[in-house]
Design an enzyme around this catalytic site. Structure first.
Site, short mmCIF file in Angstrom:
data_model
loop_
_atom_site.label_atom_id
_atom_site.label_comp_id
_atom_site.label_asym_id
_atom_site.label_seq_id
_atom_site.Cartn_x
_atom_site.Cartn_y
_atom_site.Cartn_z
N GLU A 167 52.83 7.92 40.92
CA GLU A 167 52.32 7.98 42.29
C GLU A 167 50.90 8.53 42.40
OE1 GLU A 167 55.44 10.03 44.43
OE2 GLU A 167 56.89 8.45 44.02
N ASN A 208 53.42 4.24 37.75
CA ASN A 208 54.50 3.95 38.70
C ASN A 208 54.09 4.42 40.09
OD1 ASN A 208 57.36 3.21 39.09
ND2 ASN A 208 57.72 5.39 39.47
N HIS A 244 61.07 1.19 47.31
CA HIS A 244 61.90 1.87 48.31
C HIS A 244 61.66 1.15 49.65
CE1 HIS A 244 63.05 5.05 45.61
NE2 HIS A 244 61.78 5.27 45.31
N GLU A 272 62.74 1.59 41.24
CA GLU A 272 63.53 2.52 42.04
C GLU A 272 64.10 1.83 43.28
OE1 GLU A 272 61.32 6.13 42.83
OE2 GLU A 272 60.48 6.18 40.81
N ASP A 274 65.77 0.54 46.43
CA ASP A 274 66.79 0.78 47.45
C ASP A 274 66.28 0.18 48.76
OD1 ASP A 274 65.01 2.86 48.30
OD2 ASP A 274 66.18 4.37 47.23
O1 G3I Z 1 67.10 22.06 42.03
C1 G3I Z 1 67.04 22.52 43.38
C2 G3I Z 1 68.19 23.45 43.68
O2 G3I Z 1 68.09 24.60 42.87
C3 G3I Z 1 68.15 23.82 45.15
O3 G3I Z 1 69.29 24.57 45.48
C4 G3I Z 1 68.15 22.56 46.01
C5 G3I Z 1 68.02 22.90 47.50
O4 G3I Z 1 67.44 21.85 48.21
O5 G3I Z 1 67.05 21.75 45.64
C6 G3I Z 1 67.09 21.33 44.30
O6 G3I Z 1 65.97 20.53 44.03
C7 G3I Z 1 65.99 19.24 44.58
C8 G3I Z 1 65.80 18.24 43.46
O7 G3I Z 1 65.72 16.92 43.96
C9 G3I Z 1 66.95 18.29 42.45
O8 G3I Z 1 68.14 17.94 43.06
C10 G3I Z 1 64.87 19.11 45.58
O9 G3I Z 1 65.13 19.92 46.71
C11 G3I Z 1 64.74 17.67 46.03
O10 G3I Z 1 63.56 17.53 46.82
C12 G3I Z 1 64.59 16.76 44.83
O11 G3I Z 1 64.52 15.46 45.30
C13 G3I Z 1 64.12 14.50 44.35
C14 G3I Z 1 62.81 13.87 44.77
O12 G3I Z 1 62.48 12.85 43.83
C15 G3I Z 1 61.66 14.84 44.83
O13 G3I Z 1 60.52 14.17 45.27
C16 G3I Z 1 65.20 13.44 44.33
O14 G3I Z 1 66.40 14.02 43.81
C17 G3I Z 1 64.75 12.29 43.43
O15 G3I Z 1 65.68 11.24 43.56
C18 G3I Z 1 63.39 11.82 43.89
O16 G3I Z 1 62.96 10.78 43.06
C19 G3I Z 1 61.68 10.22 43.38
C20 G3I Z 1 61.08 9.69 42.11
O17 G3I Z 1 61.04 10.71 41.14
C21 G3I Z 1 59.68 9.15 42.36
N1 G3I Z 1 59.69 8.17 43.42
C22 G3I Z 1 60.34 8.56 44.64
C23 G3I Z 1 61.75 9.06 44.39
C24 G3I Z 1 62.47 9.40 45.66
O18 G3I Z 1 61.87 10.49 46.30
#
Ligand code: G3I
Length: 494
Positions: A167, A208, A244, A272, A274
């Site tokens: 990104e 990406n 997305h 990715e 969806d």
């Molecule tokens: O690990 C913490 C945990 O300790 C805490 O309790 C919890 C509370 O919210 O958060 C946890 O972290 C989260 C993390 O995923 C792991 O689950 C974050 O809040 C959450 O924001 C994060 O989201 C991820 C996101 O990227 C961040 O931008 C999504 O799971 C993941 O699917 C998403 O993937 C991205 C790709 O990498 C890049 N392209 C877009 C895509 C969708 O956003």
């Protein structure tokens, strides 16, 4: 040769799935015979591989604890992208302290299921620990190179590809401002690619991004960057289109855009995918989603340099969408109960498979466990059987391919009292032999068959529904089962 390899992979997958289930005690479904656990329809990976492509998914650590997700992932998909486990905040949360345990778990799962891994991601402004974003500019290059070298060396030879930089663009096609571009200018991207190539020469190196799927300012920015990198001899193998989408908004220029990138001498991957919609989902939006998924798969298949498609997450329960876009969801091919949606059937068809379904009782956008009966199929109270155990209605959905099928069965308790413990008997068409079942024990494998509840779904309240499914081979007749009876009482169908 390719067919033999695919058959060998299928056997390995089936054995691996069963071994995994046995070792972890994870298999929720009883099985008959030795088919792959969790198969639910024609196998996307086999269809994709037959076209020289792949169909992937994202998996997170927590997904690995969900036997429904692992069974589907290990059966239907042949590429895995770790959802979060290879990102900087996980792998180097403090300077120089590396943790590859979570990523290693995903790689182990992939190996056990003959899946390739897309490494995701080495350099990204998001999920970046504050110790990196707070570094003095003069220290950023060394920190970035050390991170790339250490992580890519750890996974050397084990990954199909790396999203080296994730990104990097603003919506107008200019370079995003972040700690890396601030410290190193646009040259950080070439430096990251060269560093990754030196650490793992066999991984395909990708840039990406999202909103670059169609022609436009942002994809122009990526196009110009890739063109410039290629002319400088910087190692770059591919561009990831995250994809997305919002339902009905897949860009019509997607195929043309894929073509212009591949003409530069790089591959394109849909990384990715969806397709979100307001929830609860309408039937019209689910139908549009099917069209959208088919368009994306067809756009990729139409261009030889487009190597494959990955969905972001296995099913709607695993999707990031509801957490990120309030009021939206239903973005994947599998609904809230992991039943395949119209989008799945559309992908099967796009991949050259054969998907045929009997009408499902109602769209189940949010995985409702109580499908609404259609007026014509709903038995009136006076006509409902009331003695001998249960009054019931059954609906079936068959997905068939040349020699196999899956059938999902939904049973609704239309009686006035709860059913506690159930057996649904039915007749399989001649030539059908069950080799795998989920959410019930199915026996014998052919002829008049009984599906018996598991412990967790023994109870079905009045008006409630339960579902199970099975995979079977067939010799030409892929019709649904008939003659359903719940605890000895005949069911209506529809
Ligand atoms: O690990 C913490 C945990 O300790 C805490 O309790 C919890 C509370 O919210 O958060 C946890 O972290 C989260 C993390 O995923 C792991 O689950 C974050 O809040 C959450 O924001 C994060 O989201 C991820 C996101 O990227 C961040 O931008 C999504 O799971 C993941 O699917 C998403 O993937 C991205 C790709 O990498 C890049 N392209 C877009 C895509 C969708 O956003």
């Amino acid at each position: 040769m390719a067919a033999q390899l695919r058959a060998a992979h299928r056997r390995a997958r089936a054995l691996a799935a069963l071994a995994l289930a046995a070792a972890g005690g994870l298999l929720a479904a009883a099985t008959v015979g030795s088919g792959p656990a969790g198969a639910a329809g024609p196998v996307l990976r086999d269809l994709a591989e037959a076209k020289g492509s792949y169909f992937g998914t994202a998996l997170t650590q927590s997904d690995l604890n969900n036997s429904t997700v692992t069974a589907l992932a290990g059966t239907q998909f042949d590429v895995v992208t770790p959802g979060n486990e290879m990102k900087w905040d996980t792998t180097e949360s403090s300077a120089g302290n590396f943790n590859f345990g979570p990523g290693d778990r995903i790689v182990s799962f992939a190996k056990a299921h003959s899946m390739r891994v897309r490494g995701h991601t080495l350099v990204w402004h998001s999920q970046l620990p504050s110790w990196v974003s707070n570094l003095p500019a003069a220290q950023v290059k060394a920190a970035m190179e050390n991170h790339i070298t250490t992580e890519a060396t750890h996974y050397k030879g084990q990954l199909y590809s790396w999203d080296v930089v994730n990104e990097p663009f603003n919506e107008d096609g200019t370079l995003r401002t972040d700690v890396f571009s601030n410290a190193m200018g646009s040259g950080y991207i070439a430096d990251a690619l060269r560093t990754a190539r030196a650490a793992d020469p066999s991984a395909k190196l990708y840039l990406n991004d999202y909103n670059i799927e169609g022609l436009g300012a942002k994809s122009d920015g990526m196009y110009q960057l890739v063109s410039s990198l290629k002319s400088q001899g910087v190692p770059i193998d591919g561009v990831g289109f995250e994809s997305h989408f919002i339902v009905g908004q897949v860009p019509s220029s997607m195929k043309a855009n894929i073509q212009r990138f591949t003409a530069l001498g790089v591959n394109v991957a849909i990384t990715e995918l969806d397709d979100r919609m307001p929830v609860p989902a309408s039937a019209a939006n689910l139908a549009q989603q099917a069209t959208d998924y088919a368009n994306v798969v067809n756009s990729c298949l139409a261009v030889s340099g487009c190597v494959g498609v990955s969905q972001w997450g296995v099913g709607d329960p695993d999707s990031w969408i509801p957490g990120a876009f309030s009021g939206y969801g239903a973005a994947t091919m599998y609904d809230d109960t992991y039943q395949p949606k119209a989008a799945y059937n559309a992908v099967v068809t796009a991949l050259g498979g054969n998907s045929s379904s009997s009408p499902s009782p109602s769209p189940s956008p949010s995985g409702s466990s109580s499908p609404s009966p259609s007026p014509s199929s709903s038995p009136s109270p006076s006509s409902s059987p009331t003695s001998g155990g249960a009054a019931c209605r059954v609906s079936t959905q068959v997905n068939a391919w040349n020699t196999g099928l899956t059938e999902n069965v939904t049973v609704t308790n239309t009686g006035a009292t709860a059913v506690n413990g159930w057996q649904l008997t039915f007749t399989l068409p001649a030539g059908q032999t069950v080799n795998n079942a989920w959410n019930a024990t199915v026996s014998p494998a052919s002829g008049t068959v009984g599906a018996t509840n598991l412990a967790y779904n023994a109870s079905v309240p009045a008006g409630g529904s339960t579902g199970f499914g099975f995979q079977a081979t067939h010799t030409g007749n892929a019709a649904p089962a008939t003659g359903f009876a719940l605890n000895g009482v005949a069911c209506t169908t529809g």
